[in-house]
Design an enzyme around this catalytic site. Structure first.
Site, mmCIF file in Angstrom:
data_model
loop_
_atom_site.group_PDB
_atom_site.id
_atom_site.type_symbol
_atom_site.label_atom_id
_atom_site.label_comp_id
_atom_site.label_asym_id
_atom_site.label_seq_id
_atom_site.Cartn_x
_atom_site.Cartn_y
_atom_site.Cartn_z
ATOM 1 N N GLY A 47 -2.574 32.519 15.739
ATOM 2 C CA GLY A 47 -1.618 32.717 16.824
ATOM 3 C C GLY A 47 -0.203 32.506 16.329
ATOM 4 C CD GLN A 52 4.731 29.356 15.824
ATOM 5 O OE1 GLN A 52 3.992 30.119 16.432
ATOM 6 N NE2 GLN A 52 4.261 28.467 14.957
ATOM 7 C CB CYS A 100 1.231 24.114 14.943
ATOM 8 S SG CYS A 100 2.646 25.110 15.433
ATOM 9 C CG LEU A 101 0.824 29.240 11.321
ATOM 10 C CD1 LEU A 101 1.038 30.740 11.505
ATOM 11 C CD2 LEU A 101 0.089 28.960 10.008
ATOM 12 C CG HIS A 142 -0.870 25.864 20.011
ATOM 13 N ND1 HIS A 142 -1.075 24.702 19.288
ATOM 14 C CD2 HIS A 142 0.048 26.585 19.302
ATOM 15 C CE1 HIS A 142 -0.305 24.733 18.195
ATOM 16 N NE2 HIS A 142 0.376 25.866 18.179
ATOM 17 C CD GLU A 143 0.099 30.494 19.381
ATOM 18 O OE1 GLU A 143 1.323 30.585 19.163
ATOM 19 O OE2 GLU A 143 -0.676 29.937 18.587
ATOM 20 C CG HIS A 146 4.855 27.711 19.733
ATOM 21 N ND1 HIS A 146 5.507 26.823 18.906
ATOM 22 C CD2 HIS A 146 3.598 27.804 19.248
ATOM 23 C CE1 HIS A 146 4.667 26.399 17.965
ATOM 24 N NE2 HIS A 146 3.497 26.983 18.154
HETATM 25 NI NI NI Z 1 1.859 26.686 16.895
#
Ligand code: NI
Length: 185
Positions: A47, A52, A100-101, A142-143, A146
């Protein structure tokens, strides 16, 4: 298409609510989504949200291969949500281990709604909705966090459950943790 740099926790872009997209069918939104897909697969991740990659717009993408969803649930195809909305369908929250990235190398246990409905515009400008449970529901939450400027550690209720990926094995297998303690004693 291009692989973009991924913002990491601490950069202000990740802490600000993103702006609504005026026209989900605009060519620059399609180009943004193309870059998000390439960046997500390169990372690799399941995701990604536009902030991000330093773009403060309400656009998220995700997918879930069969081995990542709960037993009995279907795999989720690559999904693009523009201006997404989430509605909880139960009072119950369950703990989910997330990564998370933008928060590399870590994992944390995060309370998430177990059952939700979510909706958003596709790149064709059409609104669509889905229901989701368990891990699928967790990824969507989660997404969408962001684009509200929230990272998963901010949702955690016990920071003792924030661990390095490399040490996660001790949480999956408590016996391993006991064995290590014995070795050290
Ligand atoms: Ni994330």
């Amino acid at each position: 298409m291009a692989i973009r740099k991924i913002a990491r926790m601490g950069h202000p872009i990740l802490a600000k609510p993103a702006k609504p997209v005026a026209d989900p069918t605009a060519p620059h939104i399609r180009a943004l989504v193309d870059d998000m897909i390439e960046t997500m697969h390169d990372a690799p991740g399941i995701g990604l949200a536009a902030p991000q990659i330093y773009v403060p717009l309400r656009v998220v993408i995700f997918y879930m291969p069969q081995h990542r969803v709960d037993a009995g649930e279907e795999a989720v195809p690559l999904t693009v949500l523009v201006n997404p909305v989430i509605t909880p369908l139960s009072d119950e929250k369950i703990g989910q281990w997330e990564a998370c990235l933008s928060v590399p190398d870590l994992r944390g246990l995060v309370p998430r709604w177990e059952h939700i409905r979510y909706g958003g515009y596709g790149l064709d400008g059409k609104w669509f909705e889905r229901e989701a449970r368990g891990k699928h529901a967790g990824v969507v939450q989660h997404e969408c966090d962001h684009i509200e400027g929230q990272l998963y550690p901010q949702r955690m209720t016990n920071l003792a459950d924030l661990v390095f990926q490399s040490e996660f094995k001790y949480r999956e297998n408590p016996e391993l943790a006991k064995a290590v303690l014995k070795e050290k004693a």
